[in-house]
Design a protein around this motif. Structure first.
Motif, PDB file in Angstrom:
ATOM      1  N   LYS A 121       0.822  -1.210   0.000  1.00 35.51           N
ATOM      2  CA  LYS A 121       0.000   0.000   0.000  1.00 35.51           C
ATOM      3  C   LYS A 121       0.859   1.264   0.000  1.00 35.51           C
ATOM      4  CE  LYS A 121      -3.877  -2.136   2.444  1.00 35.51           C
ATOM      5  NZ  LYS A 121      -4.760  -2.083   3.639  1.00 35.51           N
ATOM      6  N   GLU A 122       2.042   1.209   0.614  1.00 32.65           N
ATOM      7  CA  GLU A 122       2.922   2.386   0.648  1.00 32.65           C
ATOM      8  C   GLU A 122       3.686   2.549  -0.657  1.00 32.65           C
ATOM      9  OE1 GLU A 122       2.956   4.544   3.033  1.00 32.65           O
ATOM     10  OE2 GLU A 122       1.559   3.415   4.309  1.00 32.65           O
ATOM     11  N   HIS A 123       4.055   1.430  -1.248  1.00 28.82           N
ATOM     12  CA  HIS A 123       4.804   1.465  -2.515  1.00 28.82           C
ATOM     13  C   HIS A 123       4.009   0.637  -3.522  1.00 28.82           C
ATOM     14  CE1 HIS A 123       7.649   1.793   0.906  1.00 28.82           C
ATOM     15  NE2 HIS A 123       8.167   2.792   0.171  1.00 28.82           N
ATOM     16  N   ASP A 125       4.078   0.002  -6.586  1.00 26.83           N
ATOM     17  CA  ASP A 125       4.730  -0.804  -7.608  1.00 26.83           C
ATOM     18  C   ASP A 125       5.543  -1.957  -7.022  1.00 26.83           C
ATOM     19  OD1 ASP A 125       3.707   0.842  -9.560  1.00 26.83           O
ATOM     20  OD2 ASP A 125       5.435   2.206  -9.525  1.00 26.83           O
ATOM     21  N   GLU A 126       5.529  -2.067  -5.709  1.00 28.11           N
ATOM     22  CA  GLU A 126       6.313  -3.105  -5.054  1.00 28.11           C
ATOM     23  C   GLU A 126       5.389  -4.244  -4.581  1.00 28.11           C
ATOM     24  OE1 GLU A 126       9.551  -3.422  -4.689  1.00 28.11           O
ATOM     25  OE2 GLU A 126       9.912  -1.560  -5.811  1.00 28.11           O
ATOM     26  N   ARG A 127       5.837  -5.470  -4.873  1.00 27.37           N
ATOM     27  CA  ARG A 127       5.075  -6.651  -4.416  1.00 27.37           C
ATOM     28  C   ARG A 127       5.454  -6.974  -2.966  1.00 27.37           C
ATOM     29  NH1 ARG A 127       6.316 -11.236  -8.676  1.00 27.37           N
ATOM     30  NH2 ARG A 127       4.879 -12.366  -7.284  1.00 27.37           N
ATOM     31  N   ILE A 128       4.498  -7.492  -2.245  1.00 24.19           N
ATOM     32  CA  ILE A 128       4.770  -7.937  -0.862  1.00 24.19           C
ATOM     33  C   ILE A 128       5.540  -9.243  -0.947  1.00 24.19           C
ATOM     34  CG2 ILE A 128       3.714  -8.790   1.271  1.00 24.19           C
ATOM     35  CD1 ILE A 128       1.455  -6.831   0.839  1.00 24.19           C
ATOM     36  N   ASN A 129       6.804  -9.213  -0.538  1.00 20.47           N
ATOM     37  CA  ASN A 129       7.670 -10.378  -0.712  1.00 20.47           C
ATOM     38  C   ASN A 129       8.481 -10.736   0.529  1.00 20.47           C
ATOM     39  OD1 ASN A 129       9.274  -8.172  -0.703  1.00 20.47           O
ATOM     40  ND2 ASN A 129      10.289  -8.554  -2.665  1.00 20.47           N
ATOM     41  N   ILE A 130       8.342 -10.006   1.613  1.00 18.44           N
ATOM     42  CA  ILE A 130       9.029 -10.353   2.859  1.00 18.44           C
ATOM     43  C   ILE A 130       8.037 -10.260   4.018  1.00 18.44           C
ATOM     44  CG2 ILE A 130      11.311  -9.590   2.071  1.00 18.44           C
ATOM     45  CD1 ILE A 130      10.884  -7.021   3.650  1.00 18.44           C
ATOM     46  N   TYR A 131       8.479 -10.764   5.153  1.00 20.59           N
ATOM     47  CA  TYR A 131       7.616 -10.772   6.334  1.00 20.59           C
ATOM     48  C   TYR A 131       8.354 -10.107   7.484  1.00 20.59           C
ATOM     49  CZ  TYR A 131       4.469 -12.492   9.970  1.00 20.59           C
ATOM     50  OH  TYR A 131       3.571 -12.592  11.020  1.00 20.59           O
ATOM     51  N   CYS A 140       6.961  -5.159   1.958  1.00 20.48           N
ATOM     52  CA  CYS A 140       7.788  -5.214   0.745  1.00 20.48           C
ATOM     53  C   CYS A 140       9.232  -4.823   1.081  1.00 20.48           C
ATOM     54  CB  CYS A 140       7.217  -4.286  -0.330  1.00 20.48           C
ATOM     55  SG  CYS A 140       7.393  -2.527   0.064  1.00 20.48           S
ATOM     56  N   SER A 141      10.097  -5.010   0.111  1.00 27.51           N
ATOM     57  CA  SER A 141      11.526  -4.714   0.323  1.00 27.51           C
ATOM     58  C   SER A 141      11.771  -3.232   0.546  1.00 27.51           C
ATOM     59  CB  SER A 141      12.340  -5.201  -0.880  1.00 27.51           C
ATOM     60  OG  SER A 141      12.158  -6.588  -1.067  1.00 27.51           O
ATOM     61  N   CYS A 143       9.835  -1.117   2.052  1.00 29.80           N
ATOM     62  CA  CYS A 143       9.489  -0.776   3.439  1.00 29.80           C
ATOM     63  C   CYS A 143      10.615  -1.173   4.391  1.00 29.80           C
ATOM     64  CB  CYS A 143       8.198  -1.457   3.836  1.00 29.80           C
ATOM     65  SG  CYS A 143       6.723  -0.779   3.036  1.00 29.80           S
ATOM     66  N   LYS A 144      11.326  -2.230   4.062  1.00 28.52           N
ATOM     67  CA  LYS A 144      12.434  -2.655   4.900  1.00 28.52           C
ATOM     68  C   LYS A 144      13.636  -1.712   4.735  1.00 28.52           C
ATOM     69  CE  LYS A 144      15.416  -4.967   7.290  1.00 28.52           C
ATOM     70  NZ  LYS A 144      15.484  -4.736   8.747  1.00 28.52           N
ATOM     71  N   VAL A 145      13.852  -1.206   3.508  1.00 33.33           N
ATOM     72  CA  VAL A 145      15.032  -0.375   3.258  1.00 33.33           C
ATOM     73  C   VAL A 145      14.782   1.069   3.668  1.00 33.33           C
ATOM     74  CG1 VAL A 145      16.649   0.439   1.509  1.00 33.33           C
ATOM     75  CG2 VAL A 145      15.785  -1.902   1.422  1.00 33.33           C
ATOM     76  N   PHE A 146      13.632   1.607   3.251  1.00 30.95           N
ATOM     77  CA  PHE A 146      13.385   3.033   3.484  1.00 30.95           C
ATOM     78  C   PHE A 146      12.140   3.321   4.328  1.00 30.95           C
ATOM     79  CE2 PHE A 146      15.335   2.542  -0.772  1.00 30.95           C
ATOM     80  CZ  PHE A 146      16.526   3.196  -0.546  1.00 30.95           C
TER      81      PHE A 146
END
Length: 346
Positions: A121-123, A125-131, A140-141, A143-146
């Motif tokens: 929802k925040e990004h 174009d990014e798929r949810i791929n981590i937990y 998503c990645s 959210c983990k980085v930025f």
């Protein structure tokens, strides 16, 4: 399994087909090999084996000495009986396996459409791929980085997914096994209820038989005592009747003597009276009359001869014994405590 009916009810045939190919245990598509139960429902062999092992914890392998076991179908609760081969003795459903192969080939050949995979929802174009393990949410990645989860601990989405699916499958197996145990307890309780009714009827019949035997014994004893009273009554009345006959004979003789004595007393001539020349001469005998006037020496009955007090029976002790009749408390207490120990063990 009616695949065609399920497909026609849904607008999307592939989605409807996928619903028909879901295992009720692991909630995933059937994995090879697929076994078909006697109730015509299907399970993954691994899921069927998990349910079977949970319901039969002492069954170890096909080489086990235990002859077989049982478990209930998770879809319809039908009881499935297995031989010593366990789930390996169930027939494989090759038709469902072929349909799964065709379905997977069809799905792999279709291009991936946008929107089929959840997006962040925040990004957008990014798929949810981590937990995010810290927040316990998929992300998503980016959210983990930025984003909001840059300081959180994360793990691969598929790893968490497989772990939770495995836990869910284990819980389902335990629930199914628990249901089987509950059903077994219900069956045991129903059998106990039936046995209680049968044992109660048997106890009633035995109690009635014993009381009937006691009643017959009392009737027999009563008849015996009545016969003794009747015998004593007959002996006494016969003796009294014989005395009555003797006294009647004496009375009759005395009456005739009285009549003769009256006639003799009416004689006016002294010489005729003393010489015995009157009409009463043939029956008159003064010494005989004198002897008779002194009273007869016939037998008499003793005072209280007619009493039957000797045949009085006291039943007070029997009445007290009957009132005190009860079931053996020792046996009841033993059964009660045995039942308590069984409940504690369960």
């Amino acid at each position: 399994m009616d695949f065609q009916a399920g497909i026609l009810q849904d607008g999307n045939p592939m989605e409807s087909l996928e619903k028909q190919l879901i295992c009720p245990i692991c909630l995933e598509m059937f994995s090879k090999p697929v076994v078909i139960l006697p109730c015509q429902h299907n399970l993954c062999r691994k899921c069927a084996n998990d349910v079977f092992q949970a319901a039969n914890p002492y069954w170890q392998s096909r080489g086990s000495l235990i002859s077989g076991g049982r478990f209930r179908c998770p879809s319809c609760r039908h009881e499935v009986m297995l031989d010593r081969h366990g789930v390996y003795g169930l027939q494989r459903n090759l038709l469902v396996e072929n349909i799964i192969d065709i379905y997977k080939q069809e799905c792999s050949s279709r291009p991936l459409k946008k929107g089929e995979h959840p997006m962040c929802k925040e990004h957008e174009d990014e798929r949810i791929n981590i937990y995010c393990v810290t927040c316990e949410v998929p992300t998503c990645s980016m959210c983990k980085v930025f984003g909001a989860h840059k300081d959180c601990e994360v793990a691969p989405l598929q790893t968490i997914f497989q772990g939770q699916k495995t836990e869910l499958n284990n819980c389902i197996s335990m629930l199914v096994a628990g249901n089987d145990r509950i059903q077994t307890i219900i069956s045991q309780l129903e059998d106990s209820c039936q046995s209680t009714e049968e044992n109660s009827e048997a106890a009633k019949r035995e109690l009635c038989a014993r009381f009937d035997a006691l009643t017959a014994l009392l009737e027999e004893k009563k008849s015996e005592l009545l016969q003794r009273i009747s015998q004593e009554q007959g002996d006494k009345t016969a003796f009294i009747q014989s005395l009555i006959c003797q006294y009647k004979e004496q009375l009759e003789k005395s009456s005739r003597l009285v009549e003769t004595a009256i006639q003799a007393a009416e004689e006016t001539g002294g010489a005729a009276f003393l010489m015995g020349t009157g009409p009463y001469t043939s029956t008159f005998s003064l010494p005989r009359i004198v002897e008779a006037s002194k009273g007869g020496q016939l037998e008499k009955i003793e005072q209280g001869y007619e009493s039957m007090d000797a045949f009085s029976v006291s039943l007070d002790h029997l009445s007290e014994a009957v009132r005190a009749l009860d079931f053996d408390p020792a046996e009841e207490d033993e059964e009660y405590f045995d039942g308590e120990e069984e409940e504690v063990e369960e």
